[in-house]
Design a protein around this motif. Structure first.
Motif, PDB file in Angstrom:
ATOM      1  N   VAL A   1     -35.889  30.039  19.512  1.00  0.00           N
ATOM      2  CA  VAL A   1     -36.709  30.618  20.578  1.00  0.00           C
ATOM      3  C   VAL A   1     -37.645  31.672  19.995  1.00  0.00           C
ATOM      4  CG1 VAL A   1     -36.652  32.047  22.668  1.00  0.00           C
ATOM      5  CG2 VAL A   1     -35.099  30.090  22.447  1.00  0.00           C
ATOM      6  N   ASN A   2     -37.104  32.556  19.162  1.00  0.00           N
ATOM      7  CA  ASN A   2     -37.928  33.618  18.575  1.00  0.00           C
ATOM      8  C   ASN A   2     -39.033  33.067  17.675  1.00  0.00           C
ATOM      9  OD1 ASN A   2     -36.475  35.568  19.918  1.00  0.00           O
ATOM     10  ND2 ASN A   2     -35.124  36.002  18.202  1.00  0.00           N
ATOM     11  N   ALA A   3     -38.796  31.903  17.068  1.00  0.00           N
ATOM     12  CA  ALA A   3     -39.816  31.264  16.237  1.00  0.00           C
ATOM     13  C   ALA A   3     -40.834  30.492  17.079  1.00  0.00           C
ATOM     14  CB  ALA A   3     -39.149  30.320  15.229  1.00  0.00           C
ATOM     15  N   GLY A   4     -40.598  30.404  18.395  1.00  0.00           N
ATOM     16  CA  GLY A   4     -41.527  29.708  19.282  1.00  0.00           C
ATOM     17  C   GLY A   4     -41.410  28.198  19.241  1.00  0.00           C
ATOM     18  N   LEU A   5     -40.281  27.678  18.737  1.00  0.00           N
ATOM     19  CA  LEU A   5     -40.109  26.229  18.598  1.00  0.00           C
ATOM     20  C   LEU A   5     -39.394  25.585  19.784  1.00  0.00           C
ATOM     21  CD1 LEU A   5     -40.689  27.034  15.587  1.00  0.00           C
ATOM     22  CD2 LEU A   5     -39.101  25.256  14.985  1.00  0.00           C
ATOM     23  N   MET A   6     -38.383  26.248  20.310  1.00  0.00           N
ATOM     24  CA  MET A   6     -37.499  25.603  21.283  1.00  0.00           C
ATOM     25  C   MET A   6     -38.138  25.548  22.670  1.00  0.00           C
ATOM     26  SD  MET A   6     -33.511  26.288  21.815  1.00  0.00           S
ATOM     27  CE  MET A   6     -32.665  25.925  23.324  1.00  0.00           C
ATOM     28  N   LEU A   7     -38.265  24.334  23.191  1.00  0.00           N
ATOM     29  CA  LEU A   7     -38.783  24.122  24.544  1.00  0.00           C
ATOM     30  C   LEU A   7     -37.649  23.848  25.518  1.00  0.00           C
ATOM     31  CD1 LEU A   7     -41.848  21.852  23.691  1.00  0.00           C
ATOM     32  CD2 LEU A   7     -41.787  24.346  23.974  1.00  0.00           C
ATOM     33  N   ALA A   8     -36.572  23.220  25.028  1.00  0.00           N
ATOM     34  CA  ALA A   8     -35.415  22.896  25.870  1.00  0.00           C
ATOM     35  C   ALA A   8     -34.251  22.533  24.959  1.00  0.00           C
ATOM     36  CB  ALA A   8     -35.730  21.717  26.802  1.00  0.00           C
ATOM     37  N   GLY A   9     -33.070  22.561  25.521  1.00  0.00           N
ATOM     38  CA  GLY A   9     -31.897  22.135  24.781  1.00  0.00           C
ATOM     39  C   GLY A   9     -30.661  22.244  25.641  1.00  0.00           C
ATOM     40  N   ASP A  10     -29.790  21.258  25.534  1.00  0.00           N
ATOM     41  CA  ASP A  10     -28.553  21.261  26.299  1.00  0.00           C
ATOM     42  C   ASP A  10     -27.537  20.337  25.661  1.00  0.00           C
ATOM     43  OD1 ASP A  10     -28.610  22.930  28.738  1.00  0.00           O
ATOM     44  OD2 ASP A  10     -30.386  21.739  29.216  1.00  0.00           O
ATOM     45  N   GLY A  11     -26.279  20.592  25.989  1.00  0.00           N
ATOM     46  CA  GLY A  11     -25.204  19.680  25.621  1.00  0.00           C
ATOM     47  C   GLY A  11     -24.966  18.722  26.774  1.00  0.00           C
ATOM     48  N   LEU A  12     -24.381  17.583  26.466  1.00  0.00           N
ATOM     49  CA  LEU A  12     -24.127  16.569  27.483  1.00  0.00           C
ATOM     50  C   LEU A  12     -22.628  16.324  27.644  1.00  0.00           C
ATOM     51  CD1 LEU A  12     -26.836  13.978  26.382  1.00  0.00           C
ATOM     52  CD2 LEU A  12     -27.012  15.701  28.182  1.00  0.00           C
ATOM     53  N   HIS A  13     -22.223  16.028  28.866  1.00  0.00           N
ATOM     54  CA  HIS A  13     -20.843  15.631  29.117  1.00  0.00           C
ATOM     55  C   HIS A  13     -20.561  14.312  28.395  1.00  0.00           C
ATOM     56  CE1 HIS A  13     -19.341  18.452  32.194  1.00  0.00           C
ATOM     57  NE2 HIS A  13     -20.627  18.587  32.535  1.00  0.00           N
TER      58      HIS A  13
ATOM     59  N   LEU B   1     -18.116  28.441  17.356  1.00  0.00           N
ATOM     60  CA  LEU B   1     -19.256  27.522  17.342  1.00  0.00           C
ATOM     61  C   LEU B   1     -20.276  27.905  18.415  1.00  0.00           C
ATOM     62  CD1 LEU B   1     -20.760  25.098  16.247  1.00  0.00           C
ATOM     63  CD2 LEU B   1     -19.371  23.636  17.727  1.00  0.00           C
ATOM     64  N   LEU B   2     -19.808  28.272  19.602  1.00  0.00           N
ATOM     65  CA  LEU B   2     -20.744  28.690  20.652  1.00  0.00           C
ATOM     66  C   LEU B   2     -21.548  29.912  20.209  1.00  0.00           C
ATOM     67  CD1 LEU B   2     -18.494  28.222  23.813  1.00  0.00           C
ATOM     68  CD2 LEU B   2     -20.485  26.845  23.175  1.00  0.00           C
ATOM     69  N   THR B   3     -20.899  30.838  19.507  1.00  0.00           N
ATOM     70  CA  THR B   3     -21.588  32.029  18.994  1.00  0.00           C
ATOM     71  C   THR B   3     -22.619  31.633  17.942  1.00  0.00           C
ATOM     72  OG1 THR B   3     -19.654  33.405  19.428  1.00  0.00           O
ATOM     73  CG2 THR B   3     -21.250  34.251  17.830  1.00  0.00           C
ATOM     74  N   GLU B   4     -22.230  30.761  16.997  1.00  0.00           N
ATOM     75  CA  GLU B   4     -23.160  30.317  15.949  1.00  0.00           C
ATOM     76  C   GLU B   4     -24.347  29.570  16.543  1.00  0.00           C
ATOM     77  OE1 GLU B   4     -20.736  27.994  13.309  1.00  0.00           O
ATOM     78  OE2 GLU B   4     -19.861  29.767  12.359  1.00  0.00           O
ATOM     79  N   MET B   5     -24.079  28.686  17.497  1.00  0.00           N
ATOM     80  CA  MET B   5     -25.171  27.931  18.130  1.00  0.00           C
ATOM     81  C   MET B   5     -26.070  28.852  18.941  1.00  0.00           C
ATOM     82  SD  MET B   5     -25.539  24.806  17.384  1.00  0.00           S
ATOM     83  CE  MET B   5     -24.712  23.379  16.757  1.00  0.00           C
TER      84      MET B   5
ATOM     85  N   GLU C   1     -16.673  12.899  22.647  1.00  0.00           N
ATOM     86  CA  GLU C   1     -16.452  11.884  23.678  1.00  0.00           C
ATOM     87  C   GLU C   1     -15.107  12.091  24.374  1.00  0.00           C
ATOM     88  OE1 GLU C   1     -18.172   8.937  25.161  1.00  0.00           O
ATOM     89  OE2 GLU C   1     -19.518  10.580  24.665  1.00  0.00           O
ATOM     90  N   ALA C   2     -14.161  12.738  23.697  1.00  0.00           N
ATOM     91  CA  ALA C   2     -12.861  13.041  24.314  1.00  0.00           C
ATOM     92  C   ALA C   2     -12.953  14.281  25.203  1.00  0.00           C
ATOM     93  CB  ALA C   2     -11.805  13.247  23.232  1.00  0.00           C
ATOM     94  N   GLY C   3     -14.116  14.930  25.215  1.00  0.00           N
ATOM     95  CA  GLY C   3     -14.308  16.106  26.057  1.00  0.00           C
ATOM     96  C   GLY C   3     -13.834  17.397  25.416  1.00  0.00           C
ATOM     97  N   LEU C   4     -13.568  17.377  24.104  1.00  0.00           N
ATOM     98  CA  LEU C   4     -13.140  18.576  23.402  1.00  0.00           C
ATOM     99  C   LEU C   4     -14.275  19.594  23.431  1.00  0.00           C
ATOM    100  CD1 LEU C   4     -10.802  19.762  21.672  1.00  0.00           C
ATOM    101  CD2 LEU C   4     -12.065  18.962  19.675  1.00  0.00           C
ATOM    102  N   MET C   5     -13.996  20.758  23.976  1.00  0.00           N
ATOM    103  CA  MET C   5     -15.030  21.782  24.110  1.00  0.00           C
ATOM    104  C   MET C   5     -15.182  22.558  22.806  1.00  0.00           C
ATOM    105  SD  MET C   5     -16.140  21.179  27.060  1.00  0.00           S
ATOM    106  CE  MET C   5     -17.217  22.549  27.364  1.00  0.00           C
TER     107      MET C   5
ATOM    108  N   ASP D   1     -22.880  23.461  11.796  1.00  0.00           N
ATOM    109  CA  ASP D   1     -22.211  22.162  11.926  1.00  0.00           C
ATOM    110  C   ASP D   1     -21.860  21.949  13.395  1.00  0.00           C
ATOM    111  OD1 ASP D   1     -20.581  19.934  11.915  1.00  0.00           O
ATOM    112  OD2 ASP D   1     -19.297  20.641  10.286  1.00  0.00           O
ATOM    113  N   PRO D   2     -22.493  20.976  14.065  1.00  0.00           N
ATOM    114  CA  PRO D   2     -22.269  20.815  15.500  1.00  0.00           C
ATOM    115  C   PRO D   2     -20.904  20.229  15.866  1.00  0.00           C
ATOM    116  CG  PRO D   2     -23.770  19.127  14.705  1.00  0.00           C
ATOM    117  CD  PRO D   2     -23.493  20.039  13.552  1.00  0.00           C
TER     118      PRO D   2
END
Length: 144
Positions: A35-47, A23-27, A14-18, A99-100
């Protein structure tokens, strides 16, 4: 079954810490597995909610409320939409998530997405047909 996996917001998100490069590499690797397992249809982070607005309904009245919103544990920092065979499969995949929110207590919430049959007889053939036309139009627009 489709589910939404919700990444709950934290003080830092909530403080906007990026997120860090680590973590970006792990995610990124985790998303690739989904995606490779055919599960992910969409996903995004929110401001953070400070950049958001809420529309409050009270009868015919509409009020716009500017962020930030105070109750962090009720806010969303990101999401995925997955197509899974069962809630158990969704839980298995969620447990594998990096860990997100490193350094903070983090939480994922998994919620089933309604499907047409869940609405019963109130979802008439006419309403179903309209819904199918809208979904087809959305798909057409995304391809254009």
């Amino acid at each position: 079954m489709k589910v939404m996996v919700i990444v709950k917001a934290t003080k830092n998100s909530e403080a906007g810490l990026m997120p860090s490069e680590k973590l970006l590499t792990e995610m990124g690797k985790y998303n690739e597995e989904l995606v490779n397992a055919g599960l992910m249809l969409a996903g995004d982070g929110l401001h953070p909610s400070a950049k958001g607005k809420r529309i409050r309904f009270s009868g015919s009245q509409r009020a716009v409320v500017d962020g930030p919103f105070s109750e962090t544990k009720e806010l969303i920092a990101g999401f995925w939409i997955w197509q899974v065979r069962s809630m158990e499969e969704a839980v298995e995949w969620a447990r594998r998530c990096p860990d997100p929110m490193p350094g903070e207590e983090a939480e994922l919430e998994i919620r089933p997405i309604f499907e047409a049959d869940d609405f019963g007889k109130e979802f008439t053939p006419e309403l179903r047909a309209r819904e199918e036309r809208l979904r087809a139009e959305i798909e057409r627009q995304q391809k254009a």
